[in-house]
Enzyme design. Structure first.
Site, short mmCIF file in Angstrom:
data_model
loop_
_atom_site.label_atom_id
_atom_site.label_comp_id
_atom_site.label_asym_id
_atom_site.label_seq_id
_atom_site.Cartn_x
_atom_site.Cartn_y
_atom_site.Cartn_z
N HIS A 187 77.88 65.39 -9.11
CA HIS A 187 76.60 65.52 -8.42
C HIS A 187 75.58 66.28 -9.26
CE1 HIS A 187 74.18 66.82 -4.70
NE2 HIS A 187 74.18 65.51 -4.66
N ASP A 191 66.32 89.28 -1.87
CA ASP A 191 65.94 90.67 -2.15
C ASP A 191 65.00 90.85 -3.35
OD1 ASP A 191 67.45 91.46 -0.01
OD2 ASP A 191 69.09 92.30 -1.18
N ASP A 220 67.69 68.64 -27.78
CA ASP A 220 67.84 69.36 -29.06
C ASP A 220 68.51 70.72 -28.91
OD1 ASP A 220 66.74 67.25 -30.40
OD2 ASP A 220 64.73 68.11 -30.56
N HIS A 238 64.78 67.91 -0.19
CA HIS A 238 66.07 67.74 -0.85
C HIS A 238 66.42 68.95 -1.71
CE1 HIS A 238 68.87 65.51 -3.74
NE2 HIS A 238 69.34 65.16 -2.57
N LYS A 263 72.75 67.40 -12.08
CA LYS A 263 71.53 66.82 -12.64
C LYS A 263 71.10 67.70 -13.81
CE LYS A 263 71.40 65.46 -8.11
NZ LYS A 263 72.21 65.97 -7.00
N LYS A 290 67.78 72.45 -3.18
CA LYS A 290 68.97 73.29 -3.04
C LYS A 290 68.65 74.60 -3.75
CE LYS A 290 70.50 68.83 -4.10
NZ LYS A 290 70.67 68.27 -2.80
#
Length: 472
Positions: free
Chosen positions: A212, A396, A219, A389, A214, A391
């Protein structure tokens, strides 16, 4: 007679499957969910378990020796860091990730935050266009739509120029993508591999364990990590919904961590160890600041659910606030316990979920969890301006994390995930402002008129769906 024999065979297979579930010693909630499926869904339950239930956490799909070699370059760079200062308040969390995940902390990082697909893909294509040595991409979804072809063409052009281009895509995430799309990339000089291909009947038990992540590395000096796949939905929406997501562009030492994560995946799919120093180059333009980052991965073959443990640790050590955003909210028992404990201790805990998700079954299952958090004082926000979408987590004004990990069973236990954990007050405040901007596009759950007024049948349905939520 034939019917009796068939029945006996079925009963034996069912009992053997139940025994296998019990012997896995999983969390009791997950074990009970599988026992219910096997008991109340004759035949279908066995098929579902065959495809989605078998446990791979105990399998050693990557040898320790290979993992050590893939980590060696990162460790050398870590040793070379001078004046590395570990924040005392975060030392235990940093040590947790370092000990269990080889997630070494790297200082001196510059971070750009992307909250929409237009800006993200413009930046990604620009950096790909400037590549001189290699481009590495790891994406759950690499669609064969207009944007997918645009990225593929940019990669093929770099391959023609002699740049090394490697792509890993998830076989299940790209089930709807025509194989000709990836074959065209291969013919264009790109090394392309599907992650854990699912070919019946071989590997069907692995369909439940997906990559999952991404990631993109250009370079060895620029790294991308976050929640955006390569698909036009991020710039055009889907089903009339605008997609809101969060992705990071990083320059600095943490790129070595993103590179390591990709090269481990590459070894997984290609069985080629890439440890050459060229993939961990001198960073050139040195970034000088106190922004400390760990790139933390988790997977079903790891000994521990590392990212889940990190979330629990953050929640229990928080003193003022923890703000979280997730498209799917099906927390494990330990995360739910930590969320409620923090809220009951007076910590300002906020959870943002989409008002409407792209998975109705998950939406129904999450409602009972959401109600439990509200009862303990958690503020729950429903994002209204499209499908959120993202995440992300910020706490703090001291630390934050962005990546591919949802707050659900699948991300914490079944998927191969990657998050950047950032220890820097300035970065935490920047991400906090992103979160508060999303709050302005949301409504609090307690302000929704029908809260608590669902019919008996609706509540019963939600409770039944919750029983199988560990399997979703």
């Amino acid at each position: 007679m034939i019917q009796i024999i068939a029945l006996v065979i079925y009963v034996v297979i069912t009992l053997m499957t139940i025994l296998a579930v019990l012997m896995d010693n999983r969390q009791p909630s997950k074990t009970m969910a599988w026992l219910m499926v096997l008991t109340f869904l004759p035949i279908i339950g066995i098929i579902i378990y065959f495809f989605f239930g078998r446990n791979t956490r105990k399998e050693k799909l990557i040898s320790q020796r290979s993992l050590d070699q893939l980590t060696k370059r990162s460790m050398l760079e870590f040793a070379e860091q001078k004046d590395l200062k570990i924040p005392e308040e975060q030392a235990a969390l940093i040590k947790l990730f370092s000990n269990q995940n080889w997630a070494l902390p790297f200082k001196d990082n510059a971070v750009d935050i992307f909250t929409n697909g237009y800006d993200f893909f413009h930046s990604l294509l620009r950096d790909i266009g400037k590549a001189r040595h290699h481009v590495h991409i790891d994406s759950y979804i690499f669609n064969d739509d207009a944007l997918g072809y645009m990225v593929a063409d940019a990669l093929m052009e770099k391959a023609r120029q002699g740049v090394e281009v490697r792509v890993v895509y998830d076989d299940v995430g790209c089930w709807k993508v025509d194989n000709d799309f990836f074959e065209r990339m291969r013919e264009g000089g790109i090394e392309v591999h599907a992650f854990m291909p699912v070919k019946f009947p071989a590997f069907t038990g692995k369909v439940n364990y997906r990559n999952h992540r991404k990631l993109c590395i250009v370079d060895g000096k620029i790294g991308y990590i976050g929640g955006m796949n390569i698909a036009t939905r991020y710039i055009q929406g889907r089903s009339g919904q605008e997609w809101r997501d969060t992705h990071l562009r990083i320059r600095g030492g943490a790129v070595y961590g993103i590179q390591r994560a990709f090269l481990v995946d590459w070894y997984f799919v290609d069985r080629t160890l890439i440890t050459n120093r060229r993939f961990y180059p001198e960073l050139g333009e040195k970034v000088k600041n106190d922004c400390l980052i760990q790139i933390v991965t988790s997977s079903p073959i790891s000994q521990w659910p590392d990212i889940m443990q990190g979330y629990v640790r953050i929640l229990l050590q928080a003193k003022r606030y923890v703000y979280m955003s997730t498209p799917y909210f099906l927390p494990t028992e330990s995360v739910l316990f930590a969320i409620r404990t923090a809220a009951l201790a007076g910590v300002d805990v906020r959870i943002m979920i989409p008002d409407k998700t792209d998975a109705k079954l998950v939406e129904w299952a999450s409602r009972s969890y959401v109600k439990q958090t509200v009862e303990s004082g958690v503020k729950v926000y429903l994002y209204k301006a499209g499908f959120n979408h993202s995440k992300m987590l910020v706490s703090d004004d001291a630390l934050c994390t962005v990546g591919s990990t949802n707050i659900d069973f699948r991300s914490f236990e079944n998927n191969f995930e990657a998050n950047a954990f950032i220890y820097d007050p300035k970065m935490a405040r920047r991400l906090k402002e992103v979160y508060l901007q999303d709050v302005r596009e949301s409504v609090m759950l307690e302000d929704v008129k029908d809260l608590g007024h669902h019919s008996f049948l609706q509540q019963l349905w939600e409770s039944l769906i919750r029983l199988v939520s560990p399997l979703l």
